[in-house]
Design an enzyme around this catalytic site. Structure first.
Site, mmCIF file in Angstrom:
data_model
loop_
_atom_site.group_PDB
_atom_site.id
_atom_site.type_symbol
_atom_site.label_atom_id
_atom_site.label_comp_id
_atom_site.label_asym_id
_atom_site.label_seq_id
_atom_site.Cartn_x
_atom_site.Cartn_y
_atom_site.Cartn_z
ATOM 1 N N GLY A 43 0.777 -1.235 0.000
ATOM 2 C CA GLY A 43 0.000 0.000 0.000
ATOM 3 C C GLY A 43 0.807 1.283 0.000
ATOM 4 N N SER A 44 2.023 1.237 -0.534
ATOM 5 C CA SER A 44 2.795 2.486 -0.564
ATOM 6 C C SER A 44 2.148 3.489 -1.527
ATOM 7 C CB SER A 44 4.262 2.237 -0.929
ATOM 8 O OG SER A 44 4.385 1.828 -2.265
ATOM 9 N N HIS A 90 1.051 0.345 -13.102
ATOM 10 C CA HIS A 90 1.738 -0.912 -13.437
ATOM 11 C C HIS A 90 3.240 -0.655 -13.513
ATOM 12 C CE1 HIS A 90 1.989 -4.942 -15.113
ATOM 13 N NE2 HIS A 90 2.889 -4.459 -15.957
HETATM 14 C C1 GRF Z 1 3.368 -1.422 -7.496
HETATM 15 O O1 GRF Z 1 4.605 -1.707 -8.062
HETATM 16 C C2 GRF Z 1 2.310 -1.259 -8.567
HETATM 17 O O2 GRF Z 1 2.814 -0.720 -9.748
HETATM 18 C C3 GRF Z 1 1.869 -2.680 -8.797
HETATM 19 O O3 GRF Z 1 1.888 -3.275 -7.530
HETATM 20 C C4 GRF Z 1 2.816 -2.581 -6.688
HETATM 21 C C5 GRF Z 1 2.062 -2.142 -5.467
HETATM 22 O O4 GRF Z 1 2.905 -1.577 -4.518
HETATM 23 N N1 GRF Z 1 0.594 -2.731 -9.464
HETATM 24 P P1 GRF Z 1 2.296 -0.875 -3.225
HETATM 25 O O5 GRF Z 1 1.388 -1.901 -2.559
HETATM 26 O O6 GRF Z 1 1.540 0.333 -3.670
HETATM 27 O O7 GRF Z 1 3.484 -0.542 -2.369
#
Ligand code: GRF
Length: 192
Positions: free
Chosen positions: A20-21, A114
């Site tokens: 969830g960053s 993505h």
């Molecule tokens: C990110 O790299 C996003 O591009 C992909 O999944 C990852 C999620 O990271 N779809 P976070 O949970 O937001 O840290």
């Protein structure tokens, strides 16, 4: 999209499955005056998703759906989105594929981030694939969600250099840092 005055931000739901960053980053972005969105709801398919911690911290409503029966689950989500007056959806590391019917109901109002330069490396393990192929560049993409995985119209992309010394960990970190700039920028672009 209609113009905003600042008082009527678009009520947005973020869908997550992991760390969830991006979710946390979108919350921060939503709080600045010029942001066209407010984050009003987070939905996850996993009650253990680490990112849900940010919902507690920022007092954002959270709902978990197990997705055992996709149609049934999506109908429940649609009812909730209606109740909460959600007008926009940001997928951020959400690991379930939404149905054609769901996407149609939110036509043009669901976007995703993505970690590759789409159309290259749709699907999972993008950084691993870029590294084993010896790519010199990778990147991240914000795109509209359509029924075909990672194939909707591209809103914005950022190209990122892969260094010889990059590892899966360093590259993931490097790309995430750019994702956190790109997602808000893409939202600004959509609503302007
Ligand atoms: C990110 O790299 C996003 O591009 C992909 O999944 C990852 C999620 O990271 N779809 P976070 O949970 O937001 O840290």
């Amino acid at each position: 999209m209609e113009k905003l005055t600042g008082l009527n931000k678009f009520k947005t739901a973020v869908f997550i499955s992991g760390t969830g960053s991006n979710f946390k980053n979108l919350i921060r972005f939503s709080k600045i005056k010029k942001s066209p969105i407010s984050i009003n709801l987070v939905i996850s398919n996993l009650d253990k998703a680490k990112g849900l911690i940010h919902a507690n911290k920022f007092k954002i409503k959270k709902k978990i759906f197990n997705f055992h029966n996709i149609i049934h689950t999506e109908n429940k989500i649609l009812t909730l989105l209606k109740k909460e007056k959600i007008k926009f959806i940001c997928l951020a590391g959400f690991m379930k594929i939404l149905s054609k019917n769901f996407i149609k109901r939110f036509n043009g109002k669901i976007i995703n981030i993505h970690p590759s330069l789409l159309p290259k490396y749709k699907g999972l393990n993008t950084h691993h694939r870029a590294l084993i192929n010896g790519d010199k560049f990778t990147g991240c993409t914000v795109h509209y969600v359509t029924e075909k995985l990672d194939s909707g119209k591209i809103i914005m992309q950022k190209k990122i250099k892969i260094d010889d010394k990059d590892t899966l960990i360093s590259l993931t970190k490097k790309v995430l840092k750019q994702e956190h700039k790109l997602y808000p920028a893409a939202i600004m672009k959509i609503f302007n």
